[in-house]
Design an enzyme around this catalytic site. Structure first.
Site, mmCIF file in Angstrom:
data_model
loop_
_atom_site.group_PDB
_atom_site.id
_atom_site.type_symbol
_atom_site.label_atom_id
_atom_site.label_comp_id
_atom_site.label_asym_id
_atom_site.label_seq_id
_atom_site.Cartn_x
_atom_site.Cartn_y
_atom_site.Cartn_z
ATOM 1 N N HIS A 43 0.800 -1.228 0.000
ATOM 2 C CA HIS A 43 0.000 0.000 0.000
ATOM 3 C C HIS A 43 0.833 1.278 0.000
ATOM 4 O O HIS A 43 0.291 2.370 -0.098
ATOM 5 C CB HIS A 43 -0.966 0.039 1.202
ATOM 6 C CG HIS A 43 -0.260 0.322 2.501
ATOM 7 N ND1 HIS A 43 0.478 -0.621 3.165
ATOM 8 C CD2 HIS A 43 -0.165 1.455 3.225
ATOM 9 C CE1 HIS A 43 0.998 -0.088 4.248
ATOM 10 N NE2 HIS A 43 0.621 1.171 4.321
HETATM 11 C C1 UD1 Z 1 -2.348 5.414 5.747
HETATM 12 C C2 UD1 Z 1 -1.083 5.871 6.469
HETATM 13 C C3 UD1 Z 1 -0.020 4.786 6.381
HETATM 14 C C4 UD1 Z 1 -0.551 3.468 6.873
HETATM 15 C C5 UD1 Z 1 -1.804 3.119 6.088
HETATM 16 C C6 UD1 Z 1 -2.413 1.819 6.531
HETATM 17 C C7 UD1 Z 1 -0.575 8.265 6.423
HETATM 18 C C8 UD1 Z 1 0.284 9.292 5.806
HETATM 19 N N1 UD1 Z 1 -0.527 7.060 5.848
HETATM 20 O O1 UD1 Z 1 -2.035 5.275 4.371
HETATM 21 O O2 UD1 Z 1 1.077 5.147 7.201
HETATM 22 O O3 UD1 Z 1 0.438 2.468 6.705
HETATM 23 O O4 UD1 Z 1 -2.760 4.167 6.279
HETATM 24 O O5 UD1 Z 1 -3.510 1.482 5.741
HETATM 25 O O6 UD1 Z 1 -1.231 8.528 7.395
HETATM 26 N N2 UD1 Z 1 -9.407 4.832 1.443
HETATM 27 C C9 UD1 Z 1 -10.592 4.146 1.355
HETATM 28 N N3 UD1 Z 1 -11.205 3.793 2.529
HETATM 29 C C10 UD1 Z 1 -10.691 4.067 3.733
HETATM 30 C C11 UD1 Z 1 -9.494 4.779 3.810
HETATM 31 C C12 UD1 Z 1 -8.838 5.146 2.658
HETATM 32 O O7 UD1 Z 1 -11.084 3.862 0.275
HETATM 33 O O8 UD1 Z 1 -11.302 3.709 4.752
HETATM 34 C C13 UD1 Z 1 -8.700 5.196 0.184
HETATM 35 C C14 UD1 Z 1 -8.978 6.624 -0.257
HETATM 36 O O9 UD1 Z 1 -9.044 6.632 -1.635
HETATM 37 C C15 UD1 Z 1 -7.713 7.350 0.181
HETATM 38 C C16 UD1 Z 1 -6.654 6.287 0.035
HETATM 39 O O10 UD1 Z 1 -7.305 5.057 0.373
HETATM 40 O O11 UD1 Z 1 -7.473 8.480 -0.590
HETATM 41 C C17 UD1 Z 1 -5.475 6.478 0.934
HETATM 42 O O12 UD1 Z 1 -5.881 6.630 2.293
HETATM 43 P P1 UD1 Z 1 -4.970 7.497 3.316
HETATM 44 O O13 UD1 Z 1 -5.505 7.409 4.683
HETATM 45 O O14 UD1 Z 1 -4.745 8.841 2.733
HETATM 46 O O15 UD1 Z 1 -3.565 6.774 3.247
HETATM 47 P P2 UD1 Z 1 -3.197 5.239 3.293
HETATM 48 O O16 UD1 Z 1 -2.544 4.875 2.006
HETATM 49 O O17 UD1 Z 1 -4.332 4.391 3.766
#
Ligand code: UD1
Length: 362
Positions: A205
């Site tokens: 991820h």
């Molecule tokens: C975040 C953390 C990372 C952690 C990871 C675990 C930061 C900078 N990054 O990364 O350290 O290892 O979580 O998963 O805080 N999305 C969904 N549903 C959700 C959440 C996210 O669809 O419930 C999608 C959205 O399109 C979003 C993307 O995932 O834009 C990324 O989510 P985000 O929380 O920004 O970062 P992660 O890659 O999950």
């Protein structure tokens, strides 16, 4: 006495759960649980509350996804309101996600005490958003709870005093031991009839692995090649699935022996990886968990902030290029395996140590 505990994204929930259970046992203060809403899908958030029996949060900030600036700013604005109305003696943050940084910063701007669980980890890679979160959170926190010795060394190098640093072990491992016990005698119930130690498990991820087509395709090609040798179970993070679709990779993955799954609950996932022959991942937590259970782990990154897992555990830092992944897999197939030992204080009692220190400091 009042403590605010913060959780926001998936890896936070396994760290906050043992702290809450320990606080419930000792009943020494009121705690207020805040969920920032950084992760919000059922499989990324709620399922862990149910599984770990974490109580309903007192506040759900509902910040959702966004750019780093937007997400961090929204969390700060909402969390400031909570701090002003609750006036806690201390704010406790865990891990290295945007919620960790945003809430520590908000607390300190209000002159509240802040404690950081999993302090001092450093990858040395400033292109990783988590590295910035770690450095800033540690630089302003009052109490720093380190999970491994490198954390202590890094914090001292950055000028932190002995009185602020506590070597307590790893709260992730508290959760692992509890959940393993709950899973005893439970077999994988899967239509693919997987045989123990005859399949691999994959998670990916990190933006550095999945956000550019070139890197992402190289990793996918390696996984497809490995899957001709052993089936690979791959629960896919929403960020990764979206990019597989955008980069046109889904078709060839689905034709291979890579089994894509929805994100799994902790126990569903544990059931798979605890009996895997090998784990290939860019997760931080999984590097630690595989070390504890002695499962070979390939970290598909060029560095790790958890060096103890590579020094004495089963973790190998393999990188994210196809040739280096396949070379490492060749060694693995040839029986060149790392046997590991479990790091100091990764014994299931980290939360107990942390809560005892908090009682002392409050
Ligand atoms: C975040 C953390 C990372 C952690 C990871 C675990 C930061 C900078 N990054 O990364 O350290 O290892 O979580 O998963 O805080 N999305 C969904 N549903 C959700 C959440 C996210 O669809 O419930 C999608 C959205 O399109 C979003 C993307 O995932 O834009 C990324 O989510 P985000 O929380 O920004 O970062 P992660 O890659 O999950």
């Amino acid at each position: 006495m009042r403590i605010v505990l913060v959780a926001g994204a998936r890896p936070n929930f396994m760290k906050i759960a043992p702290l809450i259970h320990e606080m419930n046992k000792l009943d020494f203060c009121d705690y207020i649980l805040v969920h920032t809403g950084q992760h919000y899908d059922y499989q990324m958030s709620r399922v862990f509350f149910e599984e770990f029996k974490i109580p309903e949060p007192n506040y759900f900030l509902n910040v959702g996804s966004g750019s780093h600036a937007v997400q961090t700013a929204k969390i700060m604005m909402e969390f400031e309101r909570v701090c002003i109305s609750e006036l806690p003696e201390m704010v406790v943050v865990v891990g290295d996600v945007n919620s960790t940084l945003a809430c520590a910063l908000t607390a300190k701007k209000l002159n509240l005490k802040a404690a950081h669980v999993e302090a001092g980890l450093r990858s040395g890679d400033m292109t990783m958003p988590e590295e910035i979160n770690r450095i800033v959170t540690d630089s302003i926190s009052d109490y720093l709870f380190a999970s491994e010795k490198s954390g202590i060394t890094n914090l001292k190098k950055e000028g932190k005093s002995d009185e602020q640093i506590f070597f307590v072990g790893n709260v992730m491992i508290d959760t692992l031991f509890l959940q393993l016990e709950a899973l005893k005698n439970s077999e994988i119930n899967d239509t693919w009839h997987l045989e123990k130690k005859r399949y691999g498990v994959v998670t990916l991820h990190r933006p550095s692995n999945v956000d550019t087509k070139e890197v992402c395709s190289g990793i996918v090609d390696s996984l497809i090649e490995i899957s001709t040798d052993m089936e690979l179970i791959f629960p896919v993070h929403p960020r990764t699935r979206k990019n597989f679709e955008d980069f046109g990779l889904i078709g060839k993955i689905e034709k291979s022996r890579i089994r894509l799954k929805q994100p799994l609950s902790y126990s569903e996932f544990l059931r798979y990886w605890k009996d895997a022959a090998i784990v290939l991942t860019d997760s931080g937590g999984l590097q630690e968990e595989t070390t504890v259970l002695g499962i070979p782990c390939f970290t598909l990154r060029d560095n790790t902030e958890r060096p103890i897992t590579a020094e004495i555990g089963t973790n190998i830092i393999v990188g994210n290029k196809k040739d280096s992944i396949m070379r490492a897999y060749g060694d693995f197939k040839a029986g060149i395996l790392k046997t590991g030992t479990v790091p100091d204080l990764w014994d299931g009692k980290a939360a107990q140590r942390i809560v005892n220190i908090l009682i002392d400091k409050l």
